[in-house]
Design an enzyme around this catalytic site. Sequence first.
Site, PDB file in Angstrom:
ATOM      1  N   TYR A  33       0.796  -1.099   0.118  1.00  0.00           N
ATOM      2  CA  TYR A  33       0.091  -0.026  -0.066  1.00  0.00           C
ATOM      3  C   TYR A  33       0.812   1.214  -0.130  1.00  0.00           C
ATOM      4  CZ  TYR A  33       0.620   0.922   5.009  1.00  0.00           C
ATOM      5  OH  TYR A  33       1.233   1.543   6.337  1.00  0.00           O
ATOM      6  N   LYS A 148       6.487  -1.907   2.174  1.00  0.00           N
ATOM      7  CA  LYS A 148       5.219  -1.554   2.863  1.00  0.00           C
ATOM      8  C   LYS A 148       4.091  -2.329   2.570  1.00  0.00           C
ATOM      9  CE  LYS A 148       3.038   3.243   3.253  1.00  0.00           C
ATOM     10  NZ  LYS A 148       3.196   3.283   4.704  1.00  0.00           N
ATOM     11  N   GLU A 180      11.740   2.623  14.527  1.00  0.00           N
ATOM     12  CA  GLU A 180      10.857   3.878  14.175  1.00  0.00           C
ATOM     13  C   GLU A 180       9.598   3.895  15.158  1.00  0.00           C
ATOM     14  OE1 GLU A 180       9.679   3.091  10.035  1.00  0.00           O
ATOM     15  OE2 GLU A 180       9.836   0.883  10.452  1.00  0.00           O
ATOM     16  N   LEU A 205      10.869   1.450   7.613  1.00  0.00           N
ATOM     17  CA  LEU A 205      10.245   1.868   6.216  1.00  0.00           C
ATOM     18  C   LEU A 205      10.902   3.253   5.669  1.00  0.00           C
ATOM     19  CD1 LEU A 205       7.910   1.118   4.306  1.00  0.00           C
ATOM     20  CD2 LEU A 205       6.758   3.319   5.359  1.00  0.00           C
TER      21      LEU A 205
HETATM   22  N1  PDD Z   1       2.812   5.203   7.207  1.00  0.00           N
HETATM   23  N2  PDD Z   1       7.585   3.979   9.276  1.00  0.00           N
HETATM   24  C1  PDD Z   1       6.238   3.241   9.356  1.00  0.00           C
HETATM   25  C2  PDD Z   1       6.271   2.040   9.962  1.00  0.00           C
HETATM   26  C3  PDD Z   1       4.987   3.875   8.444  1.00  0.00           C
HETATM   27  O1  PDD Z   1       4.031   3.056   8.275  1.00  0.00           O
HETATM   28  C4  PDD Z   1       5.130   5.340   7.978  1.00  0.00           C
HETATM   29  C5  PDD Z   1       3.962   5.653   7.198  1.00  0.00           C
HETATM   30  C6  PDD Z   1       6.503   5.821   7.939  1.00  0.00           C
HETATM   31  C7  PDD Z   1       6.699   7.092   7.079  1.00  0.00           C
HETATM   32  O2  PDD Z   1       6.667   6.899   5.709  1.00  0.00           O
HETATM   33  P1  PDD Z   1       6.027   8.189   4.785  1.00  0.00           P
HETATM   34  O3  PDD Z   1       7.024   9.334   5.057  1.00  0.00           O
HETATM   35  O4  PDD Z   1       6.383   7.723   3.496  1.00  0.00           O
HETATM   36  O5  PDD Z   1       4.676   8.113   5.109  1.00  0.00           O
HETATM   37  C8  PDD Z   1       7.448   5.296   8.319  1.00  0.00           C
HETATM   38  C9  PDD Z   1       1.648   5.683   6.731  1.00  0.00           C
HETATM   39  C10 PDD Z   1       1.210   7.107   6.653  1.00  0.00           C
HETATM   40  C11 PDD Z   1       0.423   4.770   7.044  1.00  0.00           C
HETATM   41  O6  PDD Z   1       0.560   3.690   7.103  1.00  0.00           O
HETATM   42  O7  PDD Z   1      -0.708   5.395   7.158  1.00  0.00           O
END
Ligand code: PDD
Length: 285
Positions: A33, A148, A180, A205
């Site tokens: 996703y 992801k 994280e 991620l």
């Molecule tokens: N989540 N680390 C994890 C585990 C995440 O699920 C996310 C993002 C990030 C930040 O990645 P980015 O800057 O590309 O959004 C880091 C999204 C927002 C979600 O699952 O809704």
Amino acid sequence: MNRIVYVNGEYINEHDARISIFDRGFLFADAVYEVTAVIHGKLIDNEGHMARLERSCKELALTLPVSVDELKHIQEELIRLNDIDEGGIYLQLTRGSAGDRDFAYPKDAQPTLVLFSQARSLIESPKAKKGMKVVTIEDIRWHRRDIKTVQLLAPCMAKQFALDHGYDDAWLTEDGYITEGSSNNAYIVTDDGTVVTRPLSNDILHGITRKALLQLASEADIKIEERLFTPEEAMKAKEAFISSATTFVLPVISINDQAIGDGKPGPIAARLRKIYIDLALSQTA
Ligand code: PDD
């Protein structure tokens, strides 16, 4: 709600959307996703999100049924059809349904592609002013966190544990170091103003917001160190913050009930939030 959503080539009312009970996204979390922020009806950092989607697909031998240009068109159509000014577009691709439950990848399944919009305010965030309280807990996720996938039960458990215990979120730890946040990247600021965040590997991620922020920080002469840090170092840091597509930058004001700095949102987090939002706004012009 009465959104128009996208399912496998069709724009339909969310109540009419149907996915097979044999879909591998449902049975095995065999799906990837992306979430792209929307400001003033425009997609933010979407090229980065689409590049990461392609990488996730490659790692799992998943095939996108449409081109990245077509995906962008679908995202923009959903923004238009649902009149989204601020919020996000969620995109999910599964390996589809083989009509039964079998662990092996099916040879001829058609992938399932679903997108929907979410209207929510991003720039005006109470947490940007108030800051977040985080608690550290063990990272029990699998070892390919760089992909992801929708395998999100461990982060859901972490988030729920945090909320049930009076915190806003959890920072995950492995071998004594922070990996994280439950759904965001984690940062601390040292006494000399250096921003510290974990280097990219399969352990985290590869955040699209993180990438933009590190670039913006270096342009703003903020020193960056990509290295591991422990919860103990974090608890003694001058500042702490998180980043993600839907939160941008949010300050962390306490970790395990230990106030960070003076226990108020810090200036470097506020500055990075501002320059990231300025960059996002420049993409909407
Ligand atoms: N989540 N680390 C994890 C585990 C995440 O699920 C996310 C993002 C990030 C930040 O990645 P980015 O800057 O590309 O959004 C880091 C999204 C927002 C979600 O699952 O809704």
